[in-house]
Scaffold this active site. Structure first.
Site, PDB file in Angstrom:
ATOM      1  N   GLU A 129       7.382 -21.704   7.950  1.00  0.00           N
ATOM      2  CA  GLU A 129       7.512 -20.782   8.910  1.00  0.00           C
ATOM      3  C   GLU A 129       8.680 -21.134  10.054  1.00  0.00           C
ATOM      4  O   GLU A 129       8.983 -20.790  10.825  1.00  0.00           O
ATOM      5  CB  GLU A 129       6.277 -20.577   9.712  1.00  0.00           C
ATOM      6  CG  GLU A 129       5.688 -21.721  10.497  1.00  0.00           C
ATOM      7  CD  GLU A 129       4.673 -21.417  11.431  1.00  0.00           C
ATOM      8  OE1 GLU A 129       4.572 -21.500  12.808  1.00  0.00           O
ATOM      9  OE2 GLU A 129       3.552 -20.760  10.895  1.00  0.00           O
ATOM     10  N   GLU A 136       0.645  -1.171  -0.061  1.00  0.00           N
ATOM     11  CA  GLU A 136       0.096   0.083  -0.053  1.00  0.00           C
ATOM     12  C   GLU A 136       0.740   1.274   0.053  1.00  0.00           C
ATOM     13  O   GLU A 136       0.168   2.296  -0.321  1.00  0.00           O
ATOM     14  CB  GLU A 136      -1.039  -0.010   1.091  1.00  0.00           C
ATOM     15  CG  GLU A 136      -2.071  -1.069   1.047  1.00  0.00           C
ATOM     16  CD  GLU A 136      -2.808  -1.165   2.423  1.00  0.00           C
ATOM     17  OE1 GLU A 136      -2.607  -0.737   3.235  1.00  0.00           O
ATOM     18  OE2 GLU A 136      -3.979  -1.676   2.071  1.00  0.00           O
TER      19      GLU A 136
END
Length: 311
Positions: free
Chosen positions: A125, A94
């Site tokens: 992960e 963004e």
């Protein structure tokens, strides 16, 4: 390769984490009405801002470090797995439309790569080596900042990213939702927003995710304010890439200058649609090329460019 704990060890570790705690008083939540559950969730969410507030001095210190390095050309890199990784990628994605930053300046890396944005990548992960490889692909420098994001504060990918980044001389920030986390300990700036046990046991996309989003909003937004990407609370570096943003560009110029529609159109035409430059031509009484030069000399800070135009 990373040594993996056995399931018993991992279960014992998770049971020590606030974010994984079981709340027996909510064990009959599935028997409540929809409205009652919604009220419970809403009540839980109202506690998050206070938890963030407790960390504001640490957040501000991290931002000052990030902005100092970005002003020298450094990058802001978020690294995480699962929800935490997705939030980092979201925040990074963004920045270009909001602040007209080059996409390479704020980057999100997620365990398992882009596919992990929409699909769980099993085992990713748990790999410190994967985090190091992802960061090596960016060729980190001492002017970069790596923010490891993990609700538990123990995720090997996030901890490994911070540890590897420190070895490369980069500034590091560890954002977690548990106190005394390995992630915060590994980072130059440890931020631990302790929101408490989740409504659904261990579902850290809830309060923990909200807390992480709030902090990431601060890290990027306030850094961009420090870098001169705004004029007051106006997004003068907004990239007008669609009709809505083109309309917003004109509104921003109007709010900043009070100029007529005709004057705004002339200013935007003279500056190739650059909002910040257009504001400077109107308020500083300069032409497009002069506005571009003044902003370059002021490193993009509109207030400084305005002062220079007056001088």
């Amino acid at each position: 390769m990373t040594s993996m704990p056995n399931h018993g060890d991992l279960r014992a570790e998770l049971e020590t984490l606030t974010t994984e705690a079981f709340r027996p008083e909510l064990s009959d939540i599935d028997r409540l009405s929809t409205l009652e559950i919604a009220r419970l969730m809403n009540g839980e969410d109202t506690t998050v801002p206070a938890a963030v507030a407790a960390q504001l001095p640490l957040i501000a210190a991290a931002i000052d470090g990030i902005a100092e390095r970005m002003a020298r050309g450094g990058r802001l890199v978020y690294a995480g797995a699962g929800t935490a990784g997705r939030l980092g990628v979201l925040d990074a994605s963004e920045c270009p439309p909001t602040f007209n930053t080059d996409p390479s300046r704020v980057v999100g890396v997620i365990a398992g790569g882009p596919t992990a944005m929409v699909t769980s990548i099993e085992g990713a992960e748990d790999s410190r080596e994967l985090a190091a490889a992802d960061l090596d692909a960016l060729s980190l420098t001492a002017d970069d900042t790596v923010v490891g994001v993990s609700a538990s504060g123990r995720t090997p990918y996030a901890v490994g990213a911070v540890e590897h980044a420190r070895k490369q001389g980069a500034l590091t920030v560890g954002l977690s939702c548990n106190a005394h986390s390995a992630l915060a300990s590994a980072a130059d700036h440890g931020i631990e927003v302790v929101v408490g046990p989740e409504l659904l046991t261990g579902s850290t996309r809830l309060k923990s995710g909200t807390a992480q989003k709030l902090v990431l909003n601060m890290l990027s937004t306030i850094t961009m304010i420090r870098l001169g990407k705004t004029y007051g609370n106006l997004m003068v570096d907004v990239r007008a890439s669609n009709e809505k943003l083109r309309a917003r560009s004109r509104r921003i110029v109007a709010l900043a200058t009070g100029a007529s529609d005709e004057e705004i159109e002339r200013a935007l035409a003279a500056t190739d649609g650059e909002v910040k430059n257009a504001v400077l031509t109107i308020l500083g009484g300069v032409d497009g090329p002069t506005a571009a030069r003044l902003l370059e000399e002021s490193e993009g800070h509109l207030r400084a460019a305005l002062a220079a135009s007056a001088g």
